[in-house]
Design an enzyme around this catalytic site. Structure first.
Site, PDB file in Angstrom:
ATOM      1  N   GLN A 248      -4.586  -1.054   9.585  1.00 24.52           N
ATOM      2  CA  GLN A 248      -5.120  -2.585   8.992  1.00 24.52           C
ATOM      3  C   GLN A 248      -5.695  -3.853  10.018  1.00 24.52           C
ATOM      4  O   GLN A 248      -5.057  -3.448  11.438  1.00 24.52           O
ATOM      5  CB  GLN A 248      -3.174  -3.336   8.652  1.00 24.52           C
ATOM      6  CG  GLN A 248      -2.814  -4.117   8.046  1.00 24.52           C
ATOM      7  CD  GLN A 248      -3.648  -4.780   7.128  1.00 24.52           C
ATOM      8  OE1 GLN A 248      -3.412  -3.493   5.501  1.00 24.52           O
ATOM      9  NE2 GLN A 248      -4.196  -5.189   6.080  1.00 24.52           N
TER      10      GLN A 248
ATOM     11  N   ASP B 104     -12.010   3.294   3.892  1.00 27.29           N
ATOM     12  CA  ASP B 104     -11.853   1.196   3.814  1.00 27.29           C
ATOM     13  C   ASP B 104     -13.728   1.805   3.836  1.00 27.29           C
ATOM     14  O   ASP B 104     -13.608   0.331   3.222  1.00 27.29           O
ATOM     15  CB  ASP B 104     -10.654   0.659   5.051  1.00 27.29           C
ATOM     16  CG  ASP B 104     -10.090   0.216   4.607  1.00 27.29           C
ATOM     17  OD1 ASP B 104     -10.081  -0.905   3.330  1.00 27.29           O
ATOM     18  OD2 ASP B 104      -9.484  -0.162   5.381  1.00 27.29           O
TER      19      ASP B 104
ATOM     20  N   LYS C 281       0.639  -1.072   0.168  1.00 29.37           N
ATOM     21  CA  LYS C 281       0.035   0.273  -0.208  1.00 29.37           C
ATOM     22  C   LYS C 281       0.665   1.369  -0.098  1.00 29.37           C
ATOM     23  O   LYS C 281       1.073   2.571  -0.906  1.00 29.37           O
ATOM     24  CB  LYS C 281      -1.039  -0.307   0.715  1.00 29.37           C
ATOM     25  CG  LYS C 281      -1.779  -0.740   1.102  1.00 29.37           C
ATOM     26  CD  LYS C 281      -2.773  -1.138   1.917  1.00 29.37           C
ATOM     27  CE  LYS C 281      -3.719  -1.961   1.876  1.00 29.37           C
ATOM     28  NZ  LYS C 281      -4.238  -2.918   3.393  1.00 29.37           N
TER      29      LYS C 281
END
Ligand code: NAP
Length: 299
Positions: free
Chosen positions: A100, A123, A56
């Site tokens: 995460q 997200d 990422k």
């Protein structure tokens, strides 16, 4: 039709998307006087999560955006993690925040996600964004299902009126996938582990999205001829050589490719879309947070 022409190449699509994002990110920098910024928080040393976070970061920088990585030890307290999230919420250089998952067992994931500012929740997991998606308001949509819809629209054009079956009802993939397909005017069925006669349900579908986590579960003879198949599954199984492994999806590719009109491979289908869509959501967040106009539908 040859199998090759049936393949939906997610790797190539994601590459094109990243190129478009880089142009938009450069334009943002010129207008805002700063780069769009994505902060990724990793707690602990899970090897798979470390690989995701590294990728990422690399792709964020390659797209001309700023990457902020926060690596915290596995024994970080929940209060300390929440304090990091609060600092990122308040930091004007940070447009997107991603924590995460999974988090260590002593942390409450829902509480951590709820602490992220919904307007930086790239997200799309915050309940505010889940509600926005369900009610048709602009927000942030989880990256993997949004990537699936992009691939479907690229292949099929309008999805209006098509019968779609989503196998799986997780908050990360199945449920948002169903919402997105409803928004595209599909007739949507959501199947799960309690569904009766799954092959019969799948046989009705013009579009099949498999997000189950069971290697090669969906067989070719479950499919309506010509159906478009999106395989979200990523399963590691033993390879032909001893000690080696390989990745397979939730769909039995060989038999499904015989019957389907189009199908995503694993790897190289949905997988590469997830990070590309994360970058898309970040550059969109940057524009919204800075009050700059962006034609989001062009991305
Ligand atoms: P999950 O949270 O474990 O959910 C799996 C879903 O499948 C559940 O709703 C479950 O039903 C259903 N299911 C399990 N066994 C079934 C069966 N025999 N028949 C029908 N449905 C069944 O998984 P997830 O997070 O959604 O992920 C699904 C897959 O996608 C995994 O392989 C994961 O690695 C992959 N994935 C890939 C990406 C990517 O490409 N970037 C991103 C996310 C996930 P119940 O609800 O009834 O238990």
């Amino acid at each position: 039709m040859s199998t090759d022409s049936k393949i939906i190449d997610g790797k190539a699509f994601a590459e094109g998307l990243r190129t478009r994002i880089a142009v938009v990110a450069a334009d943002f920098e010129a207008k805002a006087g700063r780069k769009a910024g994505l902060a990724v928080v990793l707690v602990g040393e899970d090897p798979a999560s470390q690989v995701y976070v590294r990728n990422k970061g690399k792709q964020t920088v390659a797209a001309g955006m700023e990457s902020f990585e926060h690596k915290l030890p596995a024994d970080t307290s929940e209060a300390d993690l929440l304090a990091v999230v609060e600092r990122l919420n308040a930091d004007p250089a940070v447009d997107g925040i991603l924590v995460q998952l999974p988090l260590p067992a002593h942390m409450n994931e829902q509480k951590v996600i709820a602490t992220i500012n919904p307007d930086k929740d790239v997200d799309g997991f915050h309940v505010v964004n889940v509600g926005r998606l369900a009610t048709g308001l602009p927000g942030f949509v989880p990256c993997t299902p949004l990537g699936c819809v992009m691939l479907l629209k690229d292949r099929l054009g309008s999805l209006s009126g098509l019968d779609a079956v989503v196998i799986g009802r997780s908050n990360i993939v199945g449920k948002p996938m169903a919402q997105l397909l409803i928004a595209e005017s599909c007739t949507v069925t959501v199947a799960h582990s309690r569904t009766k006669d799954l092959p019969e349900v799948v046989r009705r579908a013009d579009i099949v999205v498999a997000a189950v986590g069971r290697p090669e579960m969906v067989k070719g003879d479950w499919l309506k001829p010509g159906a478009t198949v999106i395989d979200v599954g990523i399963n590691r199984v033993p390879g032909a050589e001893e000690g080696k492994s390989r990745l397979v999806g939730d769909v039995d590719f060989a038999s499904a490719a015989e019957v389907a009109g189009a199908i995503t491979p694993v790897p190289g289908g949905v997988g590469p879309m997830t990070i590309a869509v994360l970058l898309r959501n970040t550059v969109v967040a940057a524009h919204r947070n800075a009050g700059l106009v962006l034609d989001e539908s062009a991305l």
